[in-house]
Design a protein around this motif. Structure first.
Motif, mmCIF file in Angstrom:
data_model
loop_
_atom_site.group_PDB
_atom_site.id
_atom_site.type_symbol
_atom_site.label_atom_id
_atom_site.label_comp_id
_atom_site.label_asym_id
_atom_site.label_seq_id
_atom_site.Cartn_x
_atom_site.Cartn_y
_atom_site.Cartn_z
ATOM 1 N N GLN A 146 0.998 -1.527 0.158
ATOM 2 C CA GLN A 146 -0.198 -0.325 -0.105
ATOM 3 C C GLN A 146 0.777 1.574 0.451
ATOM 4 O O GLN A 146 0.434 2.091 -1.083
ATOM 5 N N GLU A 150 0.978 4.195 -2.459
ATOM 6 C CA GLU A 150 0.558 5.668 -2.568
ATOM 7 C C GLU A 150 1.792 6.629 -1.978
ATOM 8 O O GLU A 150 1.462 7.588 -3.021
ATOM 9 N N HIS A 155 -2.871 5.704 -5.540
ATOM 10 C CA HIS A 155 -4.070 5.568 -4.781
ATOM 11 C C HIS A 155 -4.784 5.224 -4.445
ATOM 12 O O HIS A 155 -5.470 4.874 -5.832
ATOM 13 N N TRP A 157 -8.008 4.585 -2.433
ATOM 14 C CA TRP A 157 -9.168 5.766 -1.321
ATOM 15 C C TRP A 157 -10.616 4.999 -1.399
ATOM 16 O O TRP A 157 -10.964 5.278 -2.473
ATOM 17 N N ASN A 239 -9.897 -0.834 5.038
ATOM 18 C CA ASN A 239 -8.694 -0.600 5.137
ATOM 19 C C ASN A 239 -8.464 1.122 5.229
ATOM 20 O O ASN A 239 -9.301 1.284 4.590
ATOM 21 N N THR A 241 -6.645 3.449 4.255
ATOM 22 C CA THR A 241 -6.489 3.982 3.791
ATOM 23 C C THR A 241 -5.171 4.677 3.896
ATOM 24 O O THR A 241 -4.501 5.237 5.023
ATOM 25 N N TRP A 337 -8.047 -2.872 -3.201
ATOM 26 C CA TRP A 337 -7.594 -2.331 -2.774
ATOM 27 C C TRP A 337 -6.069 -2.774 -4.115
ATOM 28 O O TRP A 337 -5.517 -2.108 -4.483
#
Lengths: 351, 123
Positions: A146, A150, A155, A157, A239, A241, A337
């Motif tokens: 992750q 990011e 990303h 989200w 998650n 995020t 994700w």
């Protein structure tokens, strides 16, 4: 005479440079395969001392691969000896002699709008390595995947896709506490939706055979004087995020809320034997708003559009996408994700 | 798709430094925060909704062709803090908006400041 010497010096410089580069420890920003760096995942240097938030903002702030602030202002480990949330909850219930009985007249005044203060659960001032170290091997790998995505601006989200923010982000936005003798209702204007939690103070959890994962879980509670103690289970695995962590559907929580002047102080202990090495702990101070702040009912689809699986066909008839159709959203994808990150990782392998 | 330079008659590349960071419910990775572009045009619509307020502006290029730009703003609470309300823009208003443009050159961007029809600059 000068040219061969120049070449010689240049050759030495290149060799030295290559040698220095070869000695540089691999980082999240230089790795060829983060999955092979397990022994570095809990090392602050692997992330160049960036905080979770700094990694999330890195691409947008045009500072990819730069050294971070190294800020690490929170102790995220639980200070309590309890192994499970229910053990924790029952111990506090016993300490409160079974809980305080209130009428509407004796309940505390928590009216008004409340603004949440800083917390590591909001991804600020906590190093990515500190979070990684708190996770079990599988969830640590999920985490590194992750934060790499990011940092690179890939990303994912939840709210971007009109999915619920989930339990953790809701805590950082709680705004109203509607206190009644049989329950406390906590609401949050999440900008892309509205979170509502019902904390039942007059009953226990539903029978185990009837339990199921829910976005905000199921919460029960008791009053310890004017402090509210809450137990939450049946949480949907999700998650948080923004370079935070994933949790499993085994996560449970114990919260305690108590007013002190114009503040409502909350602490939360998170238990998840699948995702966390040991229970995690955070505090949030909510401050009562003094201005004319009002919540707004919002839906993500107001500007993001309707569900991607339901659409109007060229014949004007409402239709739905099924597996294999372009734009299909798979509700069976428990970790959407990861599907998103895999697209970017495949693209990187092709380059 | 026309390039950014061809589309904007009144565009000006203003700053290299990153633009204002505005909290968002989705990633801002699609915006080029290393560039700030000014567009001047006529308001066609102002959508005052969460999670993001949108200002739509018709902008003429050097050939006189009009293209509608979608200017993404912040959420309603943040707009109110900046003094931007539903009544701030009306269809037909002439405005100048500074944006971090979409990286791929399409007619859109994330606002950093806006100058209203009566000359007020809000950011």
């Amino acid at each position: 005479m000068g040219r061969p010497l120049t070449k010689y010096v240049a050759g030495i410089c290149v060799a030295l440079g290559v040698s220095v580069l070869a000695q540089q420890p691999v980082t999240l920003f230089t790795t060829q395969d983060y999955r092979k760096d397990q022994d570095r995942w809990a090392d602050p240097a692997y992330y160049l001392h960036n905080t979770a938030r700094e990694l999330t903002d890195m691409q947008v702030d045009n500072r990819f691969g730069q050294k971070g602030s190294g800020r690490d202002q929170y102790d995220i480990q639980s200070p309590y000896p309890f192994k499970t949330s229910m053990e924790h909850y029952q111990a506090w219930l016993k300490r409160a002699n079974g809980g305080s009985r209130h009428t509407l007249a004796t309940l505390p005044d928590w009216d008004g709008m409340w603004n949440a203060g800083a917390t590591w659960l909001g991804s600020n001032n906590i190093q990515a390595s500190t979070i990684a170290a708190a996770l079990t091997p599988q969830y640590r790998e999920y985490y590194v995947q992750q934060v790499k995505a990011e940092a690179e601006g890939r990303h994912w989200w939840a709210a971007s896709y009109c999915l619920p923010d989930g339990f953790i982000r809701g805590l950082t936005r709680a705004e109203q506490f509607l206190v009644r003798p049989n329950q406390v209702v906590i609401t949050s204007d999440m900008l892309s939706g509205v979170n509502v939690r019902w904390v039942f103070t007059d009953k226990g959890h539903r029978p185990e055979a009837q339990q199921f994962p829910q976005w905000q879980g199921e919460s029960i509670g008791f009053w310890d004087g004017h402090a509210l103690v809450v137990h939450t289970n049946q949480l949907h695995a999700w998650n948080a995020t923004h370079s935070m962590f994933e949790w499993s559907d085994q996560m449970t929580a114990v919260e305690r809320y108590e007013r002190a002047g114009n503040e409502l102080r909350m602490e939360i202990t998170l238990y998840d034997p699948v995702a966390f090495v040991q229970p995690l702990h955070a505090t949030i101070t909510y401050t009562r708003a003094t201005g004319d702040e009002r919540p707004v009912f919002s839906t993500c689809s107001d500007t993001n559009g309707p569900s991607s699986n339901i659409f109007t066909g060229p014949d004007g008839i409402t239709n739905e996408r099924v597996k294999g159709d372009p734009g299909y959203w798979d509700p069976n994808d428990a970790r959407p994700w990861a599907t998103h990150y895999a697209i970017g990782e495949k693209a990187q392998q092709r380059r | 798709m026309k390039t950014l330079a061809a589309v904007i008659l009144s565009a000006a590349i203003l700053a290299i430094a990153g633009g204002a960071q505005i909290s968002a419910h989705h990633s801002h990775a699609m915006f080029d925060t290393s560039r700030e572009v000014a567009i001047t045009g006529t308001v066609t619509n102002f959508v005052y909704r969460n999670p993001h307020v949108f200002l739509f502006v018709d902008v003429k290029d050097e050939k006189g062709q009009v293209q509608e730009w979608a200017v993404e703003m912040s959420n309603i609470s943040n707009m109110e803090r900046r003094g931007i309300y539903r009544s701030t823009f009306k269809t037909g208003d002439t405005v100048t908006v500074k944006i971090n443009p979409l990286r791929d050159g399409r007619a859109g961007g994330n606002y950093t400041s806006v100058t209203t029809a009566d000359g007020k600059t809000l950011d």
